[in-house]
Enzyme design. Structure first.
Site, PDB file in Angstrom:
ATOM      1  N   GLY A 179      13.786 -37.666  32.310  1.00  0.00           N
ATOM      2  CA  GLY A 179      14.608 -36.994  33.324  1.00  0.00           C
ATOM      3  C   GLY A 179      13.729 -36.403  34.420  1.00  0.00           C
ATOM      4  O   GLY A 179      12.684 -35.846  34.134  1.00  0.00           O
ATOM      5  N   ARG A 201      13.804 -44.948  32.431  1.00  0.00           N
ATOM      6  CA  ARG A 201      13.807 -45.029  30.967  1.00  0.00           C
ATOM      7  C   ARG A 201      13.448 -46.473  30.649  1.00  0.00           C
ATOM      8  O   ARG A 201      13.883 -47.397  31.329  1.00  0.00           O
ATOM      9  CB  ARG A 201      15.168 -44.645  30.416  1.00  0.00           C
ATOM     10  CG  ARG A 201      15.628 -43.311  31.005  1.00  0.00           C
ATOM     11  CD  ARG A 201      16.308 -42.415  30.030  1.00  0.00           C
ATOM     12  NE  ARG A 201      16.923 -41.284  30.746  1.00  0.00           N
ATOM     13  CZ  ARG A 201      16.520 -40.033  30.634  1.00  0.00           C
ATOM     14  NH1 ARG A 201      15.539 -39.700  29.842  1.00  0.00           N
ATOM     15  NH2 ARG A 201      17.122 -39.073  31.299  1.00  0.00           N
ATOM     16  N   ASP A 226       9.906 -34.869  25.634  1.00  0.00           N
ATOM     17  CA  ASP A 226       9.386 -35.301  24.328  1.00  0.00           C
ATOM     18  C   ASP A 226       9.429 -36.819  24.129  1.00  0.00           C
ATOM     19  O   ASP A 226       8.570 -37.383  23.438  1.00  0.00           O
ATOM     20  CB  ASP A 226      10.060 -34.549  23.174  1.00  0.00           C
ATOM     21  CG  ASP A 226      11.486 -34.967  22.945  1.00  0.00           C
ATOM     22  OD1 ASP A 226      12.172 -35.262  23.931  1.00  0.00           O
ATOM     23  OD2 ASP A 226      11.914 -34.997  21.772  1.00  0.00           O
ATOM     24  N   THR A 264      10.405 -31.107  32.482  1.00  0.00           N
ATOM     25  CA  THR A 264      11.814 -31.209  32.090  1.00  0.00           C
ATOM     26  C   THR A 264      12.514 -29.898  32.414  1.00  0.00           C
ATOM     27  O   THR A 264      11.915 -28.833  32.247  1.00  0.00           O
ATOM     28  CB  THR A 264      11.976 -31.531  30.588  1.00  0.00           C
ATOM     29  OG1 THR A 264      13.328 -31.243  30.195  1.00  0.00           O
ATOM     30  CG2 THR A 264      11.061 -30.685  29.707  1.00  0.00           C
ATOM     31  N   ASP A 276      14.820 -28.623  30.766  1.00  0.00           N
ATOM     32  CA  ASP A 276      15.407 -28.025  29.562  1.00  0.00           C
ATOM     33  C   ASP A 276      14.562 -26.925  28.912  1.00  0.00           C
ATOM     34  O   ASP A 276      15.067 -26.170  28.085  1.00  0.00           O
ATOM     35  CB  ASP A 276      15.688 -29.112  28.522  1.00  0.00           C
ATOM     36  CG  ASP A 276      16.642 -30.161  29.045  1.00  0.00           C
ATOM     37  OD1 ASP A 276      17.533 -29.796  29.836  1.00  0.00           O
ATOM     38  OD2 ASP A 276      16.508 -31.343  28.680  1.00  0.00           O
ATOM     39  N   ASP A 312      12.501 -27.154  26.600  1.00  0.00           N
ATOM     40  CA  ASP A 312      12.646 -27.291  25.144  1.00  0.00           C
ATOM     41  C   ASP A 312      11.381 -27.811  24.448  1.00  0.00           C
ATOM     42  O   ASP A 312      11.462 -28.309  23.332  1.00  0.00           O
ATOM     43  CB  ASP A 312      13.829 -28.242  24.834  1.00  0.00           C
ATOM     44  CG  ASP A 312      13.643 -29.613  25.465  1.00  0.00           C
ATOM     45  OD1 ASP A 312      12.744 -29.775  26.308  1.00  0.00           O
ATOM     46  OD2 ASP A 312      14.419 -30.522  25.116  1.00  0.00           O
ATOM     47  N   ARG A 358      20.158 -30.024  26.691  1.00  0.00           N
ATOM     48  CA  ARG A 358      20.053 -30.932  25.536  1.00  0.00           C
ATOM     49  C   ARG A 358      20.296 -30.178  24.231  1.00  0.00           C
ATOM     50  O   ARG A 358      21.386 -29.679  24.028  1.00  0.00           O
ATOM     51  CB  ARG A 358      18.708 -31.651  25.544  1.00  0.00           C
ATOM     52  CG  ARG A 358      18.640 -32.702  26.636  1.00  0.00           C
ATOM     53  CD  ARG A 358      17.906 -33.916  26.192  1.00  0.00           C
ATOM     54  NE  ARG A 358      16.475 -33.719  26.353  1.00  0.00           N
ATOM     55  CZ  ARG A 358      15.598 -34.704  26.358  1.00  0.00           C
ATOM     56  NH1 ARG A 358      15.997 -35.943  26.198  1.00  0.00           N
ATOM     57  NH2 ARG A 358      14.327 -34.467  26.500  1.00  0.00           N
TER      58      ARG A 358
HETATM   59  P1  ADP Z   1      12.065 -37.425  28.196  1.00  0.00           P
HETATM   60  O1  ADP Z   1      10.623 -37.752  28.349  1.00  0.00           O
HETATM   61  O2  ADP Z   1      12.582 -36.597  29.340  1.00  0.00           O
HETATM   62  O3  ADP Z   1      12.370 -36.826  26.825  1.00  0.00           O
HETATM   63  P2  ADP Z   1      13.249 -39.964  27.330  1.00  0.00           P
HETATM   64  O4  ADP Z   1      13.596 -39.476  25.976  1.00  0.00           O
HETATM   65  O5  ADP Z   1      14.242 -40.803  28.045  1.00  0.00           O
HETATM   66  O6  ADP Z   1      12.909 -38.768  28.332  1.00  0.00           O
HETATM   67  O7  ADP Z   1      11.885 -40.791  27.222  1.00  0.00           O
HETATM   68  C1  ADP Z   1      11.282 -41.360  28.374  1.00  0.00           C
HETATM   69  C2  ADP Z   1      10.676 -42.686  28.014  1.00  0.00           C
HETATM   70  O8  ADP Z   1       9.649 -42.503  27.035  1.00  0.00           O
HETATM   71  C3  ADP Z   1      11.622 -43.694  27.352  1.00  0.00           C
HETATM   72  O9  ADP Z   1      12.419 -44.371  28.287  1.00  0.00           O
HETATM   73  C4  ADP Z   1      10.634 -44.621  26.675  1.00  0.00           C
HETATM   74  O10 ADP Z   1      10.070 -45.531  27.587  1.00  0.00           O
HETATM   75  C5  ADP Z   1       9.553 -43.649  26.211  1.00  0.00           C
HETATM   76  N1  ADP Z   1       9.800 -43.297  24.804  1.00  0.00           N
HETATM   77  C6  ADP Z   1      10.732 -42.436  24.321  1.00  0.00           C
HETATM   78  N2  ADP Z   1      10.701 -42.396  22.967  1.00  0.00           N
HETATM   79  C7  ADP Z   1       9.718 -43.260  22.590  1.00  0.00           C
HETATM   80  C8  ADP Z   1       9.210 -43.685  21.330  1.00  0.00           C
HETATM   81  N3  ADP Z   1       9.698 -43.218  20.174  1.00  0.00           N
HETATM   82  N4  ADP Z   1       8.201 -44.597  21.324  1.00  0.00           N
HETATM   83  C9  ADP Z   1       7.696 -45.073  22.485  1.00  0.00           C
HETATM   84  N5  ADP Z   1       8.146 -44.713  23.701  1.00  0.00           N
HETATM   85  C10 ADP Z   1       9.137 -43.826  23.770  1.00  0.00           C
END
Ligand code: ADP
Length: 318
Positions: free
Chosen positions: A11, A72, A103, A126, A128, A130, A172
């Protein structure tokens, strides 16, 4: 290190541009070539990678969003995807990476380091707030100020029409935004995922007010459900009419506050310092005014607690 790359992922959050600018200027001042990876992990896989300079980062400190874009990327969750990304990183001569996100982004960074040994540090980007390991995340201060301003406006209508408003804010699985905004806006009740929310208690608080003009804040992820669910349940169980306002994505954008710009700048400079000092697989944060490092896996394995004073404030100040 001769080349350090930065990308933003997940995000978007206000202050990411100030962060990119800080990384770029910090690199240039040390004779390091700053590189931008566009659209997060997607750009790393696709090779959407370019040198950044003063020109690209001029006049962005006050802009919301991220000039590097964010995306994403499901492919990065696979070993093959990360293999392609690692090859691009090596082919571009990138020796260290700064991953700004939440995360999810840190999960990806952790695996990239574990599987390919590419030095990488995370920075908390982020709204959030969090993430364990930092008092505040880049974007949080702007988000709570934006939400508070919106709720102040809603209050004018709540007061004038004698209405109950159930306002949903982002966060979240964490109640930081809801608590800060709820206390700052004098909400009658604040529902957050960290505490048990009792519908009867909510109804009681609303009915304390003769004219039922009041504001209830519902944080995303509350166990009662969304603001729409809470509003419906208040009607069904207690015959209380209410209006729903979901603040949604307006909380994400806009001009970053001074606090967010300073935090983003400090973390940007510190991230470059940490990479040069040989740190990797950790998040650069700020705690009690000091720069800290936290192993990336701890940022999601440990839960950042909501300070208990919020619960007291929200019950005493109603
Ligand atoms: P944020 O970083 O804000 O938590 P996301 O959860 O959408 O946002 O994660 C961002 C990107 O990080 C995902 O689109 C993906 O490319 C990568 N990502 C998320 N989780 C994993 C994972 N378990 N293993 C590898 N890459 C991941």
């Amino acid at each position: 290190m001769n080349r350090i790359a930065i990308f933003t992922s997940g995000g978007d959050a206000p202050g990411m541009n100030a962060h990119i600018r800080a990384v770029v200027r910090s690199c240039l001042n040390r004779g390091i070539e700053p590189i931008g990876i566009y659209e997060g992990y997607q750009g790393m896989i696709d090779g959407d990678i370019a040198t950044l300079g003063r020109k690209e980062t001029a006049n962005i400190i006050s802009r919301g969003g991220t000039i590097l874009k964010t995306a994403r990327c499901e492919d990065f969750k696979t070993e093959q995807g990360r293999e392609r990304a690692a090859k691009n990183v090596r082919d571009h001569g990138i020796e260290g990476i700064i991953a700004c996100g939440g995360d999810g982004t840190f999960h990806g960074a952790h695996y990239l380091y574990q599987e390919h040994g590419i030095p990488i540090v995370g920075t908390p980007g982020t709204i959030d707030n969090d993430l364990f390991g930092t008092d505040y995340t880049i974007g949080y201060d702007t988000a709570i100020n934006t939400a508070a301003e919106a709720i102040d406006r809603i209050r004018d209508t709540a007061e004038s029409h004698g209405r109950v408003f159930v306002v949903e804010v982002m966060g979240r699985h964490a109640g930081f935004i809801a608590m800060d905004v709820g206390v700052a806006c004098g909400a009658k009740a604040i529902a957050v995922p960290e505490t048990h929310t009792d519908l009867a208690d909510l109804a009681g608080r609303i009915n304390e007010h003769a004219h039922r003009r009041t504001i209830i804040i519902v944080g995303e992820g509350d166990q009662l459900g969304s603001a729409t669910d809470v509003s419906r349940m208040l009607k069904e169980s207690y015959d209380i009419d209410s209006k729903v306002a979901i603040l949604g994505h307006i909380q994400r954008g806009g001009t970053p506050t001074v606090r967010d710009r300073v935090l983003a700048s400090r973390l940007g400079v510190s991230a470059v310092n940490m990479l040069l000092a040989g740190k990797s697989d950790c998040m650069i944060g700020e705690h009690a005014g000091e720069i800290t490092t936290t192993p990336l896996n701890e940022t999601w394995e440990k839960k950042k607690p909501l300070p208990t004073f919020y619960v007291e404030l929200s019950s005493v100040l109603v």
